[in-house]
Design an enzyme around this catalytic site. Structure first.
Site, PDB file in Angstrom:
ATOM      1  N   PRO A  48       0.290  -1.234   0.030  1.00 28.43           N
ATOM      2  CG  PRO A  48      -0.086  -1.480   1.835  1.00 28.43           C
ATOM      3  CD  PRO A  48       0.906  -1.573   1.185  1.00 28.43           C
ATOM      4  CD  GLU A  49       2.885   3.235  -4.111  1.00 30.99           C
ATOM      5  OE1 GLU A  49       2.680   4.676  -4.249  1.00 30.99           O
ATOM      6  OE2 GLU A  49       2.955   2.816  -5.243  1.00 30.99           O
TER       7      GLU A  49
END
Length: 291
Positions: A2-3
């Site tokens: 995840p960013e």
DNA sequence: ACCGCACCCTGAGCGC
DNA sequence: TGCGCTCAGGGTGCGG
């Protein structure tokens, strides 16, 4: 995995299931480097506490507790933070999927990758943190205790300006992509959105940061904010195994211009997208649109 | 002070 | 089927 967008979506979704509920017990897997605070201490510290706020700092989540302590969470590459009862086939490996009937897949049961389970005094749904590769992190911070990981983060990527990039970049010889992904400069941009923002800005990932013009820095900052904002709106990128805490796929992967599109035609000019390695990361760009 | 690289871990997908 | 290889959205820490 995840960013910033995926972490922010997780924060929003998980907050209502976390805030104001007294923690009755915490269950964990065995001690590992996933736990920056040992499981036994974590259980002791969290029991009886109530989460008063859930904030995001770059790709980190911080749960503030009612005694002034804090719980630091990082999803790493494969972390999934969700509420008990969420269902999605993506929560299971393909081999696990194959051995289960659809009805048995409907509700995920904790497995050996489910490292943290928070149970509440109200007896309602638990909050679970699952992470296959264990690159994620959990750390308890005493009241007033600071943490290097948080302290060194740069400007949150949703608020980055061209000025920030310009100042940070002109001293550096690293590739533009590395500048954009440097969490001490901009907090929250990872591999997908770095490639996307560089494409929209017409800048090759390999260009030396010090060679970026002021104008390019402005464009890059604007496009970073734009792709992250747009991804949040569409529910994040579900490219490999990311799902939101409701168990739903995101929609941003359908809007990708370059990421994981090596060999495919550029959506703007038709030139095949190139895939190279920059900073040990798969990197994608259009050799015609980006210079 | 920088920069490139190895490494942490597990699973999927590929060619053979 | 199985083996060995490569690849994966993360960050840290080391040596040159």
């Amino acid at each position: 995995m995840p960013e910033l967008p995926e972490v922010e979506i997780t924060r929003r979704k998980i907050a209502s299931s976390l805030l104001g509920r007294a923690i009755a017990a915490v269950h964990t897997t065995a001690e590992s480097y996933f736990f920056l605070t040992p499981p036994a201490e974590l259980k002791r510290r969290l029991k009886g506490r109530t989460v008063t706020a859930l904030t995001r700092h770059g790709k980190y989540l911080v749960a503030e507790l009612d005694d002034g302590s804090r719980l630091l969470l990082h999803l790493g590459m494969t972390g999934q933070l969700f509420v008990q009862g969420s269902s999605s086939p993506r929560l299971l490996s393909s081999t696990a999927r194959a051995s289960l009937k659809p009805a048995e897949q409907a509700v995920f049961k904790p497995d050996h990758h489910t490292h943290l389970r928070i149970a509440f005094a109200d007896g309602g749904p638990e909050v679970w943190f699952r992470d296959v590769r264990k690159f994620g992190k959990v750390k308890w911070l005493a009241p007033g205790e600071s943490d290097q990981r948080l302290d060194k983060l740069g400007t949150d990527a949703l608020e980055v300006t061209g000025e920030t990039l310009w100042q940070a970049g002109r001293k550096k010889s690293v590739a533009a992509k590395n500048l954009v992904m440097d969490q001490a400069v901009i907090a929250g941009v990872g591999n997908i959105y770095a490639d996307e923002a560089l494409f929209l800005s017409g800048v090759r990932p390999t260009r030396k940061a010090g060679k970026l013009t002021r104008r390019e820095c402005e464009a890059l900052a604007a496009n970073i904010r734009k792709v992250l904002q747009r991804s949040i709106e569409t529910g994040g990128s579900s490219i490999s195994d990311w799902i939101n805490p409701d168990g739903q796929d995101g929609g941003y992967q359908d809007e990708r211009m370059v990421y994981a599109r090596g060999g495919q035609p550029c959506k703007v000019c038709g030139t095949p997208i190139k895939r190279i390695t920059v900073g040990q990361r798969g990197t994608h760009y259009c050799p015609k649109c980006q210079s």
